[in-house]
Design a protein around this motif. Structure first.
Motif, PDB file in Angstrom:
ATOM      1  N   CYS A 167      42.650  16.497 -19.613  1.00 17.69           N
ATOM      2  CA  CYS A 167      41.441  16.536 -20.205  1.00 17.69           C
ATOM      3  C   CYS A 167      41.537  17.610 -21.235  1.00 17.69           C
ATOM      4  O   CYS A 167      42.181  18.736 -21.094  1.00 17.69           O
ATOM      5  CB  CYS A 167      40.267  17.082 -19.153  1.00 17.69           C
ATOM      6  N   ARG A 168      40.889  17.151 -22.443  1.00 25.01           N
ATOM      7  CA  ARG A 168      41.043  18.297 -23.506  1.00 25.01           C
ATOM      8  C   ARG A 168      39.650  18.085 -24.689  1.00 25.01           C
ATOM      9  O   ARG A 168      39.219  17.150 -24.635  1.00 25.01           O
ATOM     10  CB  ARG A 168      42.242  17.574 -24.406  1.00 25.01           C
ATOM     11  N   SER A 169      39.712  19.215 -25.261  1.00 23.44           N
ATOM     12  CA  SER A 169      38.573  19.374 -26.152  1.00 23.44           C
ATOM     13  C   SER A 169      39.343  19.936 -27.511  1.00 23.44           C
ATOM     14  O   SER A 169      40.297  20.655 -27.408  1.00 23.44           O
ATOM     15  CB  SER A 169      37.298  20.108 -26.131  1.00 23.44           C
TER      16      SER A 169
ATOM     17  N   LYS B 263      43.204  21.080 -17.925  1.00 28.78           N
ATOM     18  CA  LYS B 263      42.147  21.007 -19.056  1.00 28.78           C
ATOM     19  C   LYS B 263      42.883  21.961 -20.057  1.00 28.78           C
ATOM     20  O   LYS B 263      43.444  23.045 -19.785  1.00 28.78           O
ATOM     21  CB  LYS B 263      41.157  21.966 -18.617  1.00 28.78           C
TER      22      LYS B 263
ATOM     23  N   SER C  30      49.339  18.521 -27.440  1.00 31.58           N
ATOM     24  CA  SER C  30      49.264  17.609 -26.157  1.00 31.58           C
ATOM     25  C   SER C  30      50.878  16.606 -26.476  1.00 31.58           C
ATOM     26  O   SER C  30      51.304  16.664 -25.129  1.00 31.58           O
ATOM     27  CB  SER C  30      48.344  16.652 -26.392  1.00 31.58           C
TER      28      SER C  30
END
Length: 164
Positions: free
Chosen positions: A140-142, A103, A125
Protein backbone atom coordinates in the motif's frame (compact mmCIF):
# COMPACT_ATOMS: atom_id res chain seq x y z
CA UNK A 1 9.18 -15.42 -4.67
CA UNK A 2 7.80 -17.70 -7.33
CA UNK A 3 11.22 -18.32 -8.88
CA UNK A 4 12.65 -19.55 -5.52
CA UNK A 5 15.51 -17.03 -5.67
CA UNK A 6 16.43 -15.01 -2.62
CA UNK A 7 16.23 -11.23 -2.83
CA UNK A 8 20.04 -11.19 -2.66
CA UNK A 9 20.25 -13.51 -5.70
CA UNK A 10 17.73 -11.36 -7.55
CA UNK A 11 19.78 -8.24 -6.77
CA UNK A 12 22.90 -9.91 -8.13
CA UNK A 13 21.08 -10.83 -11.36
CA UNK A 14 19.85 -7.24 -11.71
CA UNK A 15 23.36 -5.88 -11.16
CA UNK A 16 22.40 -4.16 -7.89
CA UNK A 17 24.77 -4.04 -4.95
CA UNK A 18 24.00 -3.60 -1.27
CA UNK A 19 24.36 0.12 -0.59
CA UNK A 20 26.82 1.05 2.14
CA UNK A 21 25.75 2.54 5.45
CA UNK A 22 24.64 6.19 5.35
CA UNK A 23 27.60 8.57 5.52
CA UNK A 24 26.29 11.87 6.90
CA UNK A 25 27.97 15.17 6.04
CA UNK A 26 30.30 16.57 8.73
CA UNK A 27 28.40 18.21 11.57
CA UNK A 28 25.06 16.61 10.63
CA UNK A 29 23.48 14.45 13.32
CA UNK A 30 20.26 12.43 13.27
CA UNK A 31 18.65 11.23 16.48
CA UNK A 32 16.70 8.23 15.24
CA UNK A 33 16.83 4.52 14.60
CA UNK A 34 16.88 3.62 10.92
CA UNK A 35 14.86 0.48 11.70
CA UNK A 36 12.69 -0.54 14.64
CA UNK A 37 11.64 -4.21 14.86
CA UNK A 38 8.58 -4.96 17.00
CA UNK A 39 7.76 -8.68 16.91
CA UNK A 40 7.09 -9.32 13.19
CA UNK A 41 6.64 -5.64 12.36
CA UNK A 42 9.48 -3.56 10.90
CA UNK A 43 9.25 0.24 10.84
CA UNK A 44 11.80 1.89 8.53
CA UNK A 45 12.72 5.56 8.95
CA UNK A 46 12.87 7.88 5.98
CA UNK A 47 15.67 7.11 3.51
CA UNK A 48 17.03 9.18 0.64
CA UNK A 49 19.11 8.47 -2.45
CA UNK A 50 22.61 7.20 -1.69
CA UNK A 51 25.57 6.31 -3.84
CA UNK A 52 26.78 2.68 -3.51
CA UNK A 53 29.35 3.73 -0.86
CA UNK A 54 26.65 5.25 1.38
CA UNK A 55 27.36 8.89 0.57
CA UNK A 56 24.39 11.09 -0.33
CA UNK A 57 23.67 11.22 -4.07
CA UNK A 58 24.14 14.99 -4.25
CA UNK A 59 23.73 14.98 -8.05
CA UNK A 60 20.07 14.04 -7.50
CA UNK A 61 19.28 16.67 -4.85
CA UNK A 62 16.83 19.49 -5.43
CA UNK A 63 13.23 20.30 -6.25
CA UNK A 64 11.51 18.04 -8.75
CA UNK A 65 9.99 20.08 -11.55
CA UNK A 66 12.59 22.81 -11.08
CA UNK A 67 16.24 21.75 -10.63
CA UNK A 68 15.55 17.99 -10.94
CA UNK A 69 13.68 16.32 -13.82
CA UNK A 70 11.08 13.58 -13.46
CA UNK A 71 13.62 11.04 -14.77
CA UNK A 72 16.29 12.16 -12.28
CA UNK A 73 13.73 11.93 -9.47
CA UNK A 74 12.81 8.39 -10.55
CA UNK A 75 16.51 7.50 -10.39
CA UNK A 76 16.67 9.07 -6.90
CA UNK A 77 13.69 6.92 -5.89
CA UNK A 78 15.45 3.81 -7.21
CA UNK A 79 18.62 4.67 -5.26
CA UNK A 80 16.44 5.30 -2.20
CA UNK A 81 15.03 1.78 -2.53
CA UNK A 82 18.53 0.33 -2.78
CA UNK A 83 19.63 2.36 0.26
CA UNK A 84 16.67 1.05 2.26
CA UNK A 85 17.38 -2.54 1.17
CA UNK A 86 20.98 -2.04 2.34
CA UNK A 87 19.79 -0.92 5.76
CA UNK A 88 17.40 -3.88 5.96
CA UNK A 89 20.19 -6.30 4.99
CA UNK A 90 22.52 -4.93 7.70
CA UNK A 91 19.81 -4.93 10.38
CA UNK A 92 17.95 -8.17 9.56
CA UNK A 93 20.72 -10.29 8.02
CA UNK A 94 18.71 -12.17 5.41
CA UNK A 95 16.33 -10.26 3.16
CA UNK A 96 14.27 -13.43 2.77
CA UNK A 97 13.11 -12.90 6.37
CA UNK A 98 10.81 -10.20 4.95
CA UNK A 99 7.33 -11.59 4.35
CA UNK A 100 5.73 -8.42 2.97
CA UNK A 101 6.24 -4.75 2.22
CA UNK A 102 3.07 -3.47 3.92
CA UNK A 103 3.07 0.34 3.61
CA UNK A 104 5.26 2.87 1.80
CA UNK A 105 5.14 6.65 2.15
CA UNK A 106 7.01 8.42 -0.63
CA UNK A 107 7.73 12.13 -0.23
CA UNK A 108 8.87 14.24 -3.16
CA UNK A 109 10.54 17.65 -2.86
CA UNK A 110 8.14 19.33 -5.28
CA UNK A 111 8.26 22.61 -7.16
CA UNK A 112 4.95 24.54 -7.23
CA UNK A 113 2.66 23.06 -9.86
CA UNK A 114 4.49 19.71 -10.18
CA UNK A 115 1.99 16.84 -9.86
CA UNK A 116 4.06 13.80 -10.89
CA UNK A 117 4.70 12.43 -7.40
CA UNK A 118 3.18 9.03 -8.31
CA UNK A 119 5.54 8.33 -11.25
CA UNK A 120 8.49 9.50 -9.14
CA UNK A 121 7.75 7.04 -6.32
CA UNK A 122 7.07 4.32 -8.92
CA UNK A 123 10.88 4.30 -9.25
CA UNK A 124 11.06 3.09 -5.64
CA UNK A 125 8.22 0.56 -5.94
CA UNK A 126 9.48 -0.88 -9.23
CA UNK A 127 12.90 -1.55 -7.67
CA UNK A 128 11.43 -3.21 -4.57
CA UNK A 129 9.17 -5.42 -6.73
CA UNK A 130 12.15 -6.39 -8.93
CA UNK A 131 14.07 -7.49 -5.83
CA UNK A 132 11.31 -9.07 -3.72
CA UNK A 133 8.71 -10.09 -6.33
CA UNK A 134 5.22 -8.73 -6.68
CA UNK A 135 3.63 -10.82 -3.91
CA UNK A 136 6.08 -9.61 -1.26
CA UNK A 137 7.06 -6.23 -2.70
CA UNK A 138 3.71 -4.70 -3.69
CA UNK A 139 2.80 -2.39 -0.80
CA UNK A 140 0.00 0.00 0.00
CA UNK A 141 1.50 3.36 -0.87
CA UNK A 142 1.15 7.11 -0.79
CA UNK A 143 3.17 9.55 -2.89
CA UNK A 144 3.00 13.15 -1.72
CA UNK A 145 4.63 16.45 -2.56
CA UNK A 146 6.54 18.44 0.05
CA UNK A 147 7.73 22.04 -0.05
CA UNK A 148 11.18 20.85 1.10
CA UNK A 149 12.97 17.77 2.41
CA UNK A 150 16.01 17.46 4.72
CA UNK A 151 19.37 18.30 3.08
CA UNK A 152 17.44 19.26 -0.09
CA UNK A 153 16.83 15.59 -0.94
CA UNK A 154 14.56 15.17 -3.96
CA UNK A 155 12.95 12.00 -2.55
CA UNK A 156 12.49 10.51 0.91
CA UNK A 157 10.69 7.22 1.58
CA UNK A 158 9.65 5.47 4.79
CA UNK A 159 8.12 2.01 5.03
CA UNK A 160 6.51 -0.64 7.17
CA UNK A 161 7.22 -4.33 6.58
CA UNK A 162 6.19 -7.69 8.03
CA UNK A 163 8.61 -10.51 8.86
CA UNK A 164 7.94 -14.24 8.52
Amino acid sequence: MSDNKTPEQRMQELGYTITGELQLPPGFEVLLSMIKVIDKRVIVSGHGALNPDGTIATHLMGQVGDTISLEQAQEAAKLTALAMVGTLKRELGELSSIKSWVKVLGMVNTAPGFTGQTPVIDGFSRTIIEIFGKECGMACRSAVGMAALPMNLSVEVEAELELH
